[in-house]
Design a protein around this motif. Structure first.
Motif, short mmCIF file in Angstrom:
data_model
loop_
_atom_site.label_atom_id
_atom_site.label_comp_id
_atom_site.label_asym_id
_atom_site.label_seq_id
_atom_site.Cartn_x
_atom_site.Cartn_y
_atom_site.Cartn_z
N MET A 1 -3.65 29.18 39.81
CA MET A 1 -4.28 29.88 40.94
C MET A 1 -3.65 29.40 42.22
SD MET A 1 -8.26 29.86 42.10
CE MET A 1 -8.80 29.96 40.41
N THR A 2 -3.34 30.34 43.10
CA THR A 2 -2.76 29.97 44.37
C THR A 2 -3.79 30.04 45.46
OG1 THR A 2 -2.13 32.22 44.92
CG2 THR A 2 -0.54 30.94 43.67
N ASP A 3 -3.45 29.49 46.63
CA ASP A 3 -4.38 29.50 47.75
C ASP A 3 -4.24 30.76 48.60
OD1 ASP A 3 -4.39 25.96 48.45
OD2 ASP A 3 -5.63 27.18 47.16
N LEU B 1 -11.04 16.79 44.70
CA LEU B 1 -9.62 16.43 44.67
C LEU B 1 -8.91 16.89 45.94
CD1 LEU B 1 -8.65 17.26 40.96
CD2 LEU B 1 -8.65 15.00 42.04
N GLY B 2 -9.37 18.01 46.48
CA GLY B 2 -8.80 18.49 47.74
C GLY B 2 -8.99 17.48 48.86
N TYR C 1 -4.99 19.34 36.61
CA TYR C 1 -3.99 20.31 36.14
C TYR C 1 -3.84 21.44 37.17
CZ TYR C 1 -1.93 23.92 33.09
OH TYR C 1 -1.13 24.90 32.53
N GLY C 2 -4.97 21.91 37.70
CA GLY C 2 -4.93 22.94 38.72
C GLY C 2 -4.24 22.45 39.99
N LEU C 3 -4.47 21.19 40.33
CA LEU C 3 -3.84 20.60 41.52
C LEU C 3 -2.32 20.53 41.33
CD1 LEU C 3 -4.30 19.22 44.27
CD2 LEU C 3 -4.44 17.05 43.04
N GLN D 1 0.90 22.33 43.34
CA GLN D 1 2.12 21.70 43.82
C GLN D 1 3.36 22.48 43.39
OE1 GLN D 1 2.08 19.02 45.91
NE2 GLN D 1 -0.14 19.24 45.83
N ILE D 2 3.30 23.05 42.20
CA ILE D 2 4.42 23.83 41.69
C ILE D 2 4.51 25.17 42.42
CG2 ILE D 2 5.32 25.07 39.67
CD1 ILE D 2 4.10 22.87 37.94
N GLY D 3 3.33 25.78 42.68
CA GLY D 3 3.29 27.04 43.39
C GLY D 3 3.90 28.17 42.59
#
Length: 318
Positions: free
Chosen positions: A1-3, A129-130, A177-179, A183-185
């Motif tokens: 999921m992206t921001d 985590l954010g 994992y989502g974080l 980072q990979i985007g």
């Protein structure tokens, strides 16, 4: 999921029809994830350690077929040339291995409800985590939601008398994992990402296969053609929801994705409580109730914040 919100060709929001399709894709992904416990229970008498082995190996095979059919091996090669992306895919692979293994241990040892708790808590872990990793600032409602979730864990430990290690491990591993995925985007597409994650886990899977074979013995291939086929389809069952989710996340607004993510844990909770008859004493209901209050607060705050952001953007464009 992206921001980032889904965008159309001109750089604005995606058309409503495309957003609706994205919502359907995302719902389908979470719906299939909701049925995961029942699918893996069908694989009995195979154990959780062996299932993870075949899940990794057959996911790799299925992804290789997809890369061939879609002619996207070039994307995979390009990723392998980037050391940063390779590093993050290795980290992602290790995290998803922990998640898969603990998830299956929970399902096959009568802890489906506790597993669902982990995915209920996951959005709250993601917010936390954010703050801890990305230095983001929380709104008041988010702090209150985290407090309710923490209180829920305390209630379950003290009143119910059981440390919910399965739930907390699932929430922590999937949240992290989502974080990592963030980072990979967009540099790593869904198929290439799952291919590499499965590839890095293959040595672990082979060692685990040898250990299982030399201790309890392998079940795969000994229970008839139907059972063998179900186990072999573990790769498809793993990959398809991930691909549907990736397609949905690119099109649907994040608020829609955020609300739909509760479909899977709700279904898993109902599977454990209603279908499998796992115990739900009053102490556990209280703990889950506190988590659900936290999620309502988090969801309402997310929707309000999204609306305010859209209004602010519209005002700036006037």
């Amino acid at each position: 999921m992206t921001d980032e919100a889904p965008r159309g060709r001109a750089g604005g929001r995606a058309p409503r029809s495309e957003e609706a399709v994205g919502g359907i894709y995302a719902f389908a992904a979470y719906f299939l994830w909701g049925f995961m416990p029942l699918y893996f229970l069908l694989l009995a008498p195979i154990g959780p350690w062996e299932i993870v082995v075949w899940r990794i190996l057959f996911s790799l095979v299925f992804c290789a077929i997809l890369l061939t059919v879609t002619r996207t091996w070039g994307k995979l090669v390009a990723i392998l040339r980037n050391r940063r992306l390779v590093f993050w895919t290795i980290v992602a692979g290790l995290l998803i291995y922990v998640n898969w293994q603990v998830f299956l241990l929970g399902i096959l040892t009568g802890h489906v409800i506790e597993g669902s708790l982990g995915y209920f808590i996951n959005p709250i872990v993601t917010v936390l985590l954010g703050v801890l990793v990305l230095g983001e600032k929380l709104r008041t409602a988010q702090w209150v939601a985290i407090a309710f979730a923490a209180l829920a864990v305390i209630v379950i430990i003290v009143a119910y008398g059981s440390f919910p290690w399965i739930a907390l491990t699932l929430a922590a591993s999937f949240g992290t994992y989502g974080l990592v995925k963030k980072q990979i985007g967009p540099s790593v597409d869904a198929i290439s990402g799952l291919t590499l994650e499965s590839l890095w886990l293959t040595p672990i899977a082979l060692v685990q296969l040898v250990v299982v074979a030399s201790t309890t013995g392998l079940v795969f291939g000994t229970q008839g053609a139907g059972h063998t086929t179900l186990v072999a389809l573990a790769g498809v069952v793993t990959a398809v929801p991930l691909l549907l989710f990736a397609a949905g996340a690119r099109r649907a607004p994040l608020t829609v994705i955020g609300l739909l993510q509760f479909v899977a844990p709700i279904m898993q909770f109902l599977t454990g409580w209603w279908i499998l008859g796992e115990p739900m004493p009053i102490e556990r209901w209280v703990g889950f109730g506190l988590v659900w209050v936290a999620l309502v607060l988090l969801s309402v705050d997310s929707v309000r914040h999204a609306r305010r952001s859209r209004v602010a953007v519209a005002t700036d464009l006037i």
